[in-house]
Write a protein that holds these residues in place. Structure first.
Motif, PDB file in Angstrom:
ATOM      1  N   UNK A  79      44.937  23.373  43.712  1.00 17.88           N
ATOM      2  CA  UNK A  79      44.272  23.667  44.987  1.00 17.88           C
ATOM      3  C   UNK A  79      44.178  25.165  45.235  1.00 17.88           C
ATOM      4  N   UNK A  80      43.082  25.565  45.857  1.00 15.78           N
ATOM      5  CA  UNK A  80      42.934  26.938  46.328  1.00 15.78           C
ATOM      6  C   UNK A  80      42.773  27.982  45.254  1.00 15.78           C
ATOM      7  N   UNK A  81      42.282  27.601  44.068  1.00  9.39           N
ATOM      8  CA  UNK A  81      42.099  28.597  43.006  1.00  9.39           C
ATOM      9  C   UNK A  81      40.903  29.490  43.321  1.00  9.39           C
ATOM     10  N   UNK A  82      41.046  30.791  43.156  1.00 12.72           N
ATOM     11  CA  UNK A  82      39.936  31.699  43.449  1.00 12.72           C
ATOM     12  C   UNK A  82      38.947  31.768  42.298  1.00 12.72           C
ATOM     13  N   UNK A  83      37.801  32.373  42.567  1.00 15.68           N
ATOM     14  CA  UNK A  83      36.858  32.726  41.506  1.00 15.68           C
ATOM     15  C   UNK A  83      37.297  34.053  40.891  1.00 15.68           C
TER      16      UNK A  83
END
Length: 283
Positions: A79-83
């Motif tokens: 969850x919540x992984x950035x680009x």
């Protein structure tokens, strides 16, 4: 690495380091990079992380795009992984200005997407002050143009005095707007010294057939006239009266001041495009 930017803007800026050592020079910096990305993602919860390489990782030949693909694969479903956006910035190659323009180019190359054309205009102002970014947004709005400015440091690098520390300053160019840059009707790019392969505007033109209008930074009559004439063409509107009056005041100041300044010599020192603009102004 923080000090250079902080001393320029006098604003708090957090930059994480993968802290490569002699061991990493032999075995590669991939594990350090992945650990650093995890730490930054957990602590800051950013929507995007920019990765700039250093002399060491470039010299040993680390394949940063491959590391990022491995990291995305290994963390798939989290969850919540950035680009991510990565840019090659070894300090033994080029100047900080080439690094700046290279970062803009890579953000656009990696994140802009095509599709049905929208009535927006991309504005790539280059390396100017936060006050300049704010003024440029006002000018675009005065012509009735819906624009996406990259970067937009108008608030992030010139913020208010806050009671609580912000880990990530509010403001900036939204990721959705960056993605939509590939669907704009035109791009305006400031910079007389840009090289072709590191230009965000040329990248958009080549990939999405968006006309790239390259101008100098609008300092002085000549370059500012070019900028406003282009805005009139794109918007179908004449120059707003506010700016017509400002132009008239500047011409009047030229007339008033020429007898004191004619024939004088000036030395100009600074960022390349700023120097070109100041030279045009003084000429």
């Amino acid at each position: 690495m923080r000090r250079y930017i902080i001393s320029h803007y006098n604003e708090p800026i957090d930059i994480a380091s993968s802290s490569l050592s002699e061991k990493n020079a032999i075995y590669g910096g991939g594990p350090n990079l992945k650990m650093g990305l995890t730490n930054v993602a957990e602590k800051y919860r950013p929507a995007m992380i920019g990765i700039a390489t250093t002399c060491l990782t470039e010299t040993i030949g680390d394949d940063v795009p491959m590391y990022l693909k491995e990291y995305a694969r290994d963390t798939e479903g989290s969850e919540g992984l950035p680009e991510f956006v990565n840019v090659s910035t070894p300090s033994y190659s080029g100047t900080h200005m080439e690094g700046f323009h290279g970062a803009i180019h890579e953000v656009i190359r990696q994140k802009a997407e095509g599709g049905p054309q929208a009535e927006t205009v991309n504005l790539l102002p280059g390396f100017v002050s936060s006050a300049d970014y704010r003024l440029l947004k006002e000018i675009m709005a005065a012509f009735g143009l819906n624009s996406t400015m990259l970067p937009d440091l108008s608030e992030t690098m010139d913020g208010q005095a806050l009671l609580e520390y912000e880990k990530i300053q509010s403001g900036g160019t939204p990721l959705a707007a960056i993605g939509a840059m590939g669907r704009s009707k035109a791009t305006i790019e400031f910079g007389r010294t840009l090289s072709g392969e590191e230009s965000g505007g040329l990248s958009l033109q080549k990939k999405f057939s968006i006309n790239n209008h390259r101008l100098g930074i609008p300092i002085g009559i000549e370059e500012t006239d070019r900028f406003f004439e282009l805005l009139s063409t794109l918007s179908g509107r004449p120059m707003p009266e506010k700016y017509a009056k400002e132009r008239g005041r500047l011409v009047d100041a030229y007339v008033d001041g020429h007898k004191y300044l004619f024939g004088k010599k000036a030395i100009i020192y600074g960022e390349e495009d700023l120097v070109v603009g100041m030279t045009a102004f003084l000429t």
